[in-house]
Design a protein around this motif. Structure first.
Motif, PDB file in Angstrom:
ATOM      1  N   CYS A  83      -9.190   7.385  -9.049  1.00  0.00           N
ATOM      2  CA  CYS A  83      -8.050   7.038  -8.142  1.00  0.00           C
ATOM      3  C   CYS A  83      -7.527   5.532  -8.459  1.00  0.00           C
ATOM      4  O   CYS A  83      -6.095   5.388  -8.289  1.00  0.00           O
ATOM      5  CB  CYS A  83      -8.865   7.015  -6.726  1.00  0.00           C
ATOM      6  N   PHE A  84      -8.242   4.657  -8.770  1.00  0.00           N
ATOM      7  CA  PHE A  84      -7.798   3.135  -9.130  1.00  0.00           C
ATOM      8  C   PHE A  84      -6.998   3.363 -10.494  1.00  0.00           C
ATOM      9  O   PHE A  84      -5.949   2.823 -10.604  1.00  0.00           O
ATOM     10  CB  PHE A  84      -8.913   2.131  -9.244  1.00  0.00           C
ATOM     11  N   ASP A  85      -7.345   4.031 -11.296  1.00  0.00           N
ATOM     12  CA  ASP A  85      -6.621   4.263 -12.759  1.00  0.00           C
ATOM     13  C   ASP A  85      -5.371   4.833 -12.393  1.00  0.00           C
ATOM     14  O   ASP A  85      -4.508   4.568 -13.005  1.00  0.00           O
ATOM     15  CB  ASP A  85      -7.369   5.076 -13.672  1.00  0.00           C
ATOM     16  N   SER A 134      -6.072  13.443  -7.588  1.00  0.00           N
ATOM     17  CA  SER A 134      -5.131  12.102  -7.134  1.00  0.00           C
ATOM     18  C   SER A 134      -3.736  12.398  -7.443  1.00  0.00           C
ATOM     19  O   SER A 134      -3.057  11.803  -6.707  1.00  0.00           O
ATOM     20  CB  SER A 134      -5.755  11.061  -8.088  1.00  0.00           C
ATOM     21  N   GLU A 135      -3.482  13.323  -8.300  1.00  0.00           N
ATOM     22  CA  GLU A 135      -2.031  13.578  -8.410  1.00  0.00           C
ATOM     23  C   GLU A 135      -1.088  14.204  -7.526  1.00  0.00           C
ATOM     24  O   GLU A 135       0.077  14.027  -7.542  1.00  0.00           O
ATOM     25  CB  GLU A 135      -1.821  14.182  -9.848  1.00  0.00           C
ATOM     26  N   LEU A 136      -1.860  14.733  -6.520  1.00  0.00           N
ATOM     27  CA  LEU A 136      -1.283  15.710  -5.738  1.00  0.00           C
ATOM     28  C   LEU A 136      -1.257  15.245  -4.227  1.00  0.00           C
ATOM     29  O   LEU A 136      -2.239  14.488  -3.798  1.00  0.00           O
ATOM     30  CB  LEU A 136      -1.887  17.088  -5.785  1.00  0.00           C
ATOM     31  N   PRO A 137      -0.398  15.537  -3.371  1.00  0.00           N
ATOM     32  CA  PRO A 137      -0.433  14.788  -2.170  1.00  0.00           C
ATOM     33  C   PRO A 137      -1.262  15.632  -1.169  1.00  0.00           C
ATOM     34  O   PRO A 137      -1.727  16.732  -1.211  1.00  0.00           O
ATOM     35  CB  PRO A 137       1.023  15.509  -1.282  1.00  0.00           C
ATOM     36  N   TRP A 138      -1.867  14.724  -0.273  1.00  0.00           N
ATOM     37  CA  TRP A 138      -3.062  15.196   0.699  1.00  0.00           C
ATOM     38  C   TRP A 138      -2.543  14.963   2.013  1.00  0.00           C
ATOM     39  O   TRP A 138      -2.448  13.687   2.452  1.00  0.00           O
ATOM     40  CB  TRP A 138      -4.056  14.531   0.394  1.00  0.00           C
ATOM     41  N   GLY A 139      -2.386  15.871   3.148  1.00  0.00           N
ATOM     42  CA  GLY A 139      -2.371  15.611   4.564  1.00  0.00           C
ATOM     43  C   GLY A 139      -1.824  16.968   4.996  1.00  0.00           C
ATOM     44  O   GLY A 139      -1.712  17.955   4.410  1.00  0.00           O
ATOM     45  N   GLY A 140      -1.426  17.038   6.296  1.00  0.00           N
ATOM     46  CA  GLY A 140      -1.327  18.250   7.098  1.00  0.00           C
ATOM     47  C   GLY A 140      -0.312  17.996   7.902  1.00  0.00           C
ATOM     48  O   GLY A 140       0.467  17.123   8.067  1.00  0.00           O
ATOM     49  N   VAL A 141       0.265  19.279   8.603  1.00  0.00           N
ATOM     50  CA  VAL A 141       1.148  19.465   9.541  1.00  0.00           C
ATOM     51  C   VAL A 141       0.450  19.799  11.167  1.00  0.00           C
ATOM     52  O   VAL A 141      -0.992  19.477  11.000  1.00  0.00           O
ATOM     53  CB  VAL A 141       1.780  20.499   9.038  1.00  0.00           C
ATOM     54  N   LEU A 158       0.655   4.054 -11.581  1.00  0.00           N
ATOM     55  CA  LEU A 158       1.944   3.866 -10.612  1.00  0.00           C
ATOM     56  C   LEU A 158       2.499   2.564 -10.340  1.00  0.00           C
ATOM     57  O   LEU A 158       3.781   2.294 -10.270  1.00  0.00           O
ATOM     58  CB  LEU A 158       1.600   4.629  -9.201  1.00  0.00           C
ATOM     59  N   ALA A 159       1.413   1.602 -10.317  1.00  0.00           N
ATOM     60  CA  ALA A 159       1.911   0.214 -10.122  1.00  0.00           C
ATOM     61  C   ALA A 159       2.779  -0.452 -11.386  1.00  0.00           C
ATOM     62  O   ALA A 159       3.735  -0.982 -10.954  1.00  0.00           O
ATOM     63  CB  ALA A 159       0.445  -0.849 -10.064  1.00  0.00           C
ATOM     64  N   ALA A 160       2.191   0.102 -12.482  1.00  0.00           N
ATOM     65  CA  ALA A 160       3.130  -0.406 -13.501  1.00  0.00           C
ATOM     66  C   ALA A 160       4.247   0.048 -13.590  1.00  0.00           C
ATOM     67  O   ALA A 160       5.406  -0.743 -14.191  1.00  0.00           O
ATOM     68  CB  ALA A 160       2.388   0.055 -15.058  1.00  0.00           C
ATOM     69  N   ILE A 183      -0.197  12.849  10.046  1.00  0.00           N
ATOM     70  CA  ILE A 183       1.358  12.298   9.941  1.00  0.00           C
ATOM     71  C   ILE A 183       1.367  11.641   8.473  1.00  0.00           C
ATOM     72  O   ILE A 183       0.426  10.853   8.183  1.00  0.00           O
ATOM     73  CB  ILE A 183       1.782  11.380  11.006  1.00  0.00           C
ATOM     74  N   GLY A 184       2.328  11.894   7.327  1.00  0.00           N
ATOM     75  CA  GLY A 184       2.198  11.178   6.074  1.00  0.00           C
ATOM     76  C   GLY A 184       1.312  11.964   5.268  1.00  0.00           C
ATOM     77  O   GLY A 184       0.538  13.079   5.414  1.00  0.00           O
ATOM     78  N   ARG A 185       1.213  11.684   3.908  1.00  0.00           N
ATOM     79  CA  ARG A 185       0.490  12.170   2.947  1.00  0.00           C
ATOM     80  C   ARG A 185      -0.143  10.957   2.266  1.00  0.00           C
ATOM     81  O   ARG A 185       0.285  10.000   1.961  1.00  0.00           O
ATOM     82  CB  ARG A 185       1.584  12.887   2.063  1.00  0.00           C
ATOM     83  N   GLU A 186      -1.308  11.126   1.717  1.00  0.00           N
ATOM     84  CA  GLU A 186      -1.967  10.425   0.864  1.00  0.00           C
ATOM     85  C   GLU A 186      -2.230  11.277  -0.543  1.00  0.00           C
ATOM     86  O   GLU A 186      -1.683  11.972  -0.767  1.00  0.00           O
ATOM     87  CB  GLU A 186      -3.631   9.986   1.311  1.00  0.00           C
ATOM     88  N   LEU A 187      -2.421  10.163  -1.585  1.00  0.00           N
ATOM     89  CA  LEU A 187      -2.596  10.627  -2.792  1.00  0.00           C
ATOM     90  C   LEU A 187      -1.222  10.859  -3.488  1.00  0.00           C
ATOM     91  O   LEU A 187      -0.245  10.985  -2.952  1.00  0.00           O
ATOM     92  CB  LEU A 187      -3.641  11.752  -3.086  1.00  0.00           C
TER      93      LEU A 187
END
Length: 495
Positions: A111-113, A448-455, A118-120, A460-464
């Motif tokens: 996840c940190f990698d 890590s590449e895909l959104p995580w969260g619900g309805v 994305l930071a770069a 509210i919102g998405r992680e990853l």
């Protein structure tokens, strides 16, 4: 017994100002594992002020994305260098089997990698926006939201920290992290790893403590710009109310009661494997656990028989023992909650197929057998409420429309799964299931590449993914006037 008498604030290990501590227990035998410093309101204030200074006056938000990425990659390397030690700590603190803990630690490093990459990319993030008026030139940039407060749960201690800390640091935020009082140990180790990686003081502060003390003080603190929370629906609702008073940015990943639809053309062995992985992984203490299984009636009796047979073969015990695939529940309180839900389910008329009680010979720890219920009344708590334990409910359905109705009939909408040899049907259902995550012919894979969260009430919102980074960024437009002509609205030429 481990001693963890310090909090991590402003790059230093500091004792709690009250001098208080709390005890952490090994769930495999209820023995005292660690004594940990308990942060209070004064410590929260100190940590938020440190984060505020680091963000407002420090270098971290103003570094280039590539420079922040280098630090994130060193954090990932630091986690990998201590993978065995961290996995062992996670087993003793949380109870999960060692192979699962090893998987979690590797995921945390990855996840940190991922967020380093994305930071770069933020260095080249400014985007020009064409306008209908040639006299103006406009662009959009993204900037860090500020000081973020993260409150994480106990089911994936280091991994849940990584899901919040990595994108926040990638964005350029400063953060105060409060781990669960049940499993605080790996978050404290992360603080040391980040410090060794060269993260500036105040950018990451870690405060173990009780939710009612440290957690409440953190989400209410006026110096916090953003709150990120993963946990129960009731706590998430209280955090949302606290955030509303000052209109704070929030993201909430809350409960679930996720359905798994299995059609009769499915391979029965594959279905049983994925059903068990979807509910018994991490002892069922997973927000996305596919705990409501809907099976087409023609397959229903045979699948129930195979599921019962295989569930009873799972080896239960201390997560450090070879071959163990089901460890203890995290705490005495969680064990009592799961036990009460099972008893209530039986009282409500659900048919207990197997399990439902602590395994013989493991009475000292907080263990529960893999538990399968069938023919569960649709209005009972067992079917409708999140249990967060190794308990699965199985009911039949007669048609695709019936399955879809039963699956969507829930206040939650975190995840769902569908299994069938007919991929066109799977894709059709995937678009009609009311969930933020849908798995086809599997359950629980997370990347890590895909959104995580619900309805619905799952948050509210998405992680990853890139969406997780967006949680910690604000969007700003920059528009400039480029014409040589005077605007001449109030000051007319020649007047």
């Amino acid at each position: 017994m481990l001693e963890r008498p310090y909090l991590f604030i402003d790059g230093q290990w500091l004792a709690a100002q009250s001098g208080e501590h709390f005890d952490v227990f090994d769930p495999s035998d209820a023995s005292l594992l660690a004594r940990v410093a308990a942060a209070g309101r004064a410590d929260v204030d100190l940590a938020v002020r440190a984060a505020r200074r680091a963000f407002d006056a420090g270098d971290w938000p103003r570094l280039g994305g590539r420079q922040r990425a280098a630090v994130l990659r060193r954090i990932a390397d630091g986690i990998r260098a201590r993978q065995d030690e961290l996995a062992l700590l996670e087993v003793r603190d949380n109870g999960k089997p060692l192979p699962e803990a090893q998987w979690d630690i590797a995921d945390a490093a990855g996840c940190f990698d991922f967020y380093a990459d994305l930071a770069a990319g933020l260095d080249d993030d400014e985007r020009a926006v064409p306008l209908g008026d040639a006299r103006f030139r406009a662009s959009v940039v993204r900037e860090p939201v500020g000081v973020a407060a993260a409150v994480i749960p106990w089911n994936y201690p280091l991994l849940m920290a990584a899901w919040k800390v990595a994108p926040a640091l990638a964005a350029g935020c400063a953060m105060v992290l409060k781990p669960s009082e049940l499993t605080p140990l790996s978050a404290l180790e992360l603080a040391g790893i980040a410090n060794d990686a060269g993260l500036p003081p105040g950018v990451l502060n870690v405060l173990p403590g009780l939710g009612s003390e440290a957690g409440a003080a953190l989400v209410e603190h006026p110096g916090v710009d953003k709150i990120a929370f993963t946990g129960s629906l009731p706590t998430g609702s209280r955090i949302m109310q606290a955030a509303a008073r000052e209109v704070k940015n929030i993201s909430l990943e809350l409960g679930g009661k996720s359905p798994f639809i299995v059609f009769a053309d499915s391979d029965i062995e594959a279905a049983v494997e994925w059903i068990m992985f979807g509910i018994f992984w991490n002892q069922g203490q997973v927000c996305s656990a596919t705990s409501r299984v809907l099976v087409e009636r023609a397959l229903y009796p045979d699948l129930l028989q195979r599921l019962s047979e295989e569930a009873q073969k799972i080896r239960i015990g201390n997560g450090l023992e070879d071959g163990v695939l089901l460890g203890p529940l995290v705490s005495a309180g969680q064990h009592a909650k799961v036990s009460a839900a099972i008893a209530q389910g039986i009282a409500d008329g659900a048919r207990l197929v197997c399990g439902g009680k602590p395994p013989a010979g493991l009475e000292q720890g907080w263990f529960m057998q893999p538990t399968v219920f069938a023919d569960v009344p649709l209005d009972c708590a067992l079917w409708r409420e999140e249990i967060f334990g190794p308990v699965v409910c199985v009911n039949p359905f007669d048609s695709e429309a019936d399955a879809l109705h039963l699956a969507n009939d829930s206040e939650f909408g975190l995840a769902a799964a569908v299994m069938s040899a007919d991929l066109e049907r799977c894709e059709r259902l995937a678009r009609r299931l009311q969930a933020g995550i849908v798995w086809i012919n599997c359950s629980q894979p997370t990347f890590s590449e895909l959104p995580w969260g619900g309805v619905k009430r799952s948050g509210i919102g998405r992680e990853l993914g890139e969406w997780g980074l967006d949680n910690y960024l604000e969007t700003k437009q920059i528009t400039r006037y480029e014409s040589r002509e005077s605007w001449a609205w109030y000051l007319k030429p020649g007047c």
